[in-house]
Write a protein that holds these residues in place. Structure first.
Motif, PDB file in Angstrom:
ATOM      1  N   PHE A   1      26.769  42.992  61.138  1.00  0.00           N
ATOM      2  CA  PHE A   1      25.661  43.039  60.430  1.00  0.00           C
ATOM      3  C   PHE A   1      25.895  43.618  58.948  1.00  0.00           C
ATOM      4  N   LEU A   2      25.365  42.799  57.907  1.00  0.00           N
ATOM      5  CA  LEU A   2      25.595  43.468  56.589  1.00  0.00           C
ATOM      6  C   LEU A   2      24.177  43.690  56.022  1.00  0.00           C
ATOM      7  N   THR A   3      24.179  44.857  55.651  1.00  0.00           N
ATOM      8  CA  THR A   3      23.021  45.736  55.311  1.00  0.00           C
ATOM      9  C   THR A   3      22.750  45.582  53.743  1.00  0.00           C
ATOM     10  N   TYR A   4      21.226  45.681  53.537  1.00  0.00           N
ATOM     11  CA  TYR A   4      20.768  45.658  52.376  1.00  0.00           C
ATOM     12  C   TYR A   4      19.446  46.338  52.193  1.00  0.00           C
ATOM     13  N   SER A   5      19.449  47.007  50.748  1.00  0.00           N
ATOM     14  CA  SER A   5      18.091  47.596  50.475  1.00  0.00           C
ATOM     15  C   SER A   5      17.472  47.165  49.071  1.00  0.00           C
TER      16      SER A   5
ATOM     17  N   ALA B   1      27.765  47.718  54.232  1.00  0.00           N
ATOM     18  CA  ALA B   1      26.892  47.328  53.254  1.00  0.00           C
ATOM     19  C   ALA B   1      27.380  46.095  52.566  1.00  0.00           C
ATOM     20  N   GLY B   2      26.320  45.286  52.521  1.00  0.00           N
ATOM     21  CA  GLY B   2      26.665  43.863  51.985  1.00  0.00           C
ATOM     22  C   GLY B   2      26.850  43.810  50.720  1.00  0.00           C
ATOM     23  N   PRO B   3      27.774  42.681  50.080  1.00  0.00           N
ATOM     24  CA  PRO B   3      28.003  42.473  48.986  1.00  0.00           C
ATOM     25  C   PRO B   3      26.741  41.761  48.085  1.00  0.00           C
ATOM     26  N   VAL B   4      26.574  41.833  46.889  1.00  0.00           N
ATOM     27  CA  VAL B   4      25.274  41.277  46.132  1.00  0.00           C
ATOM     28  C   VAL B   4      25.917  40.333  45.101  1.00  0.00           C
ATOM     29  N   GLY B   5      25.159  39.181  44.831  1.00  0.00           N
ATOM     30  CA  GLY B   5      25.280  38.194  43.831  1.00  0.00           C
ATOM     31  C   GLY B   5      26.009  36.961  44.023  1.00  0.00           C
ATOM     32  N   ARG B   6      25.948  35.936  43.100  1.00  0.00           N
ATOM     33  CA  ARG B   6      26.413  34.777  43.296  1.00  0.00           C
ATOM     34  C   ARG B   6      27.857  34.414  43.621  1.00  0.00           C
ATOM     35  N   ASN B   7      28.570  35.359  42.852  1.00  0.00           N
ATOM     36  CA  ASN B   7      30.274  35.328  43.007  1.00  0.00           C
ATOM     37  C   ASN B   7      30.930  36.186  43.695  1.00  0.00           C
ATOM     38  N   ALA B   8      30.229  36.821  44.971  1.00  0.00           N
ATOM     39  CA  ALA B   8      30.753  37.687  45.841  1.00  0.00           C
ATOM     40  C   ALA B   8      32.206  37.108  46.394  1.00  0.00           C
ATOM     41  N   GLN B   9      32.969  37.798  46.433  1.00  0.00           N
ATOM     42  CA  GLN B   9      34.399  37.311  46.864  1.00  0.00           C
ATOM     43  C   GLN B   9      34.176  37.154  48.519  1.00  0.00           C
TER      44      GLN B   9
ATOM     45  N   GLY C   1      12.775  47.040  42.562  1.00  0.00           N
ATOM     46  CA  GLY C   1      13.439  45.914  42.075  1.00  0.00           C
ATOM     47  C   GLY C   1      15.046  45.805  42.288  1.00  0.00           C
ATOM     48  N   LEU C   2      15.719  46.894  42.373  1.00  0.00           N
ATOM     49  CA  LEU C   2      17.119  46.990  42.809  1.00  0.00           C
ATOM     50  C   LEU C   2      17.442  46.718  44.185  1.00  0.00           C
ATOM     51  N   PHE C   3      18.252  45.670  44.153  1.00  0.00           N
ATOM     52  CA  PHE C   3      18.693  45.189  45.565  1.00  0.00           C
ATOM     53  C   PHE C   3      20.365  45.242  45.547  1.00  0.00           C
ATOM     54  N   ALA C   4      20.701  46.176  46.873  1.00  0.00           N
ATOM     55  CA  ALA C   4      22.087  46.459  46.733  1.00  0.00           C
ATOM     56  C   ALA C   4      22.523  46.622  48.092  1.00  0.00           C
ATOM     57  N   GLY C   5      23.757  46.705  48.589  1.00  0.00           N
ATOM     58  CA  GLY C   5      24.130  46.733  49.935  1.00  0.00           C
ATOM     59  C   GLY C   5      23.993  48.265  50.339  1.00  0.00           C
ATOM     60  N   ILE C   6      23.838  48.751  51.597  1.00  0.00           N
ATOM     61  CA  ILE C   6      23.327  50.032  51.726  1.00  0.00           C
ATOM     62  C   ILE C   6      23.970  50.434  53.208  1.00  0.00           C
ATOM     63  N   ASP C   7      24.367  51.727  53.297  1.00  0.00           N
ATOM     64  CA  ASP C   7      25.108  52.056  54.401  1.00  0.00           C
ATOM     65  C   ASP C   7      23.993  52.644  55.422  1.00  0.00           C
ATOM     66  N   LEU C   8      23.619  52.179  56.671  1.00  0.00           N
ATOM     67  CA  LEU C   8      22.707  52.297  57.385  1.00  0.00           C
ATOM     68  C   LEU C   8      23.173  52.901  58.933  1.00  0.00           C
ATOM     69  N   ASP C   9      24.670  53.160  58.700  1.00  0.00           N
ATOM     70  CA  ASP C   9      25.220  53.884  60.048  1.00  0.00           C
ATOM     71  C   ASP C   9      24.226  55.031  60.563  1.00  0.00           C
TER      72      ASP C   9
END
Length: 234
Positions: free
Chosen positions: A165-169, A146-154, A173-181
């Protein structure tokens, strides 16, 4: 003579109908490309809640699946259709798009049949190799996080530890990393054939051997724009 004329007219009508049907199907493919472009623009419009720049600047492939739906594939399952493009090194150009489909069992991020936009970011050359396969299971054949979100992701988060792959949903209007396993990403050869008008190998497309068609340029240019902007910000 009348019979020959009637036969000819019938053949002409059938050919015209088939041409119109094919054109209608191609319009659907163009609509999918336009939807994918819109998803990217809407996600990236809010930098604090979008794909981080340090991830975009490292991307090898981008997959966008607009309106991934619960229950559209099998009971309790999920199914969506989308498009993908990959970056070719050393030219840095993004490839003509291929059409893909994602299917899998329920994994609990949707309620009541709500549709969700999905974005998958391929993070290394292995992700391109995976994309060239006919199908692969996310989390099995291809490591995903699940991918990190935002300008300041480490930069030192789990995505750097080998995720292909990094995965997002994005839902409501809510954008966030997601587990697509457990979901399976596969080539949609029928749609690709419909769009290009002939059978073209996915390798030829994703490795940049095929020019980007005019109707696909807005989507590909949008991916390239955000990639270049992320590179410049590093």
């Amino acid at each position: 003579m009348k019979r020959i004329t009637a036969t000819f007219c019938a053949m002409t009508l059938a050919a015209t109908s088939l041409t119109a049907f094919a054109a209608g199907d191609k319009d659907k493919m163009i609509g999918r490309l336009d939807s994918a472009q819109a998803v990217l623009n809407e996600i990236m419009a809010t930098p604090d809640k979008s794909v981080p720049q340090n991830i975009l600047s490292s991307a090898y492939c981008v997959v966008v699946i607009p309106s991934f739906k619960k229950g559209a594939f099998v009971v309790g399952g999920q199914y969506g259709q989308g498009v993908a493009t990959c970056r070719n090194t050393p030219s840095g150009k993004w490839s003509a798009p291929v059409f893909v489909q994602l299917a899998g069992g329920s994994f609990g991020f949707q309620i009541g049949g709500q549709s969700t936009d999905l974005v998958l970011i391929g993070m290394n050359e292995r992700s391109l190799s995976d994309m060239l396969h006919n199908k692969f299971k996310i989390g099995g054949d291809a490591a995903a996080s699940a991918g990190p979100v935002g300008r300041n992701a480490q930069a030192g988060t789990d995505w750097k530890l080998g995720a292909e792959f990094l995965t997002y949903s994005r839902s409501k209007g809510l954008f966030a990393g997601i587990d697509l396993d457990g979901t399976v990403l596969s080539q949609n050869q029928d749609d690709t054939r419909t769009f290009y008008g002939t059978d073209i190998q996915f390798e030829s497309l994703l490795k940049g051997s095929t020019p980007v068609p005019p109707s696909a340029r807005p989507f590909v240019r949008t991916v390239a724009k955000y990639f270049v902007a992320a590179k410049a910000a590093q």
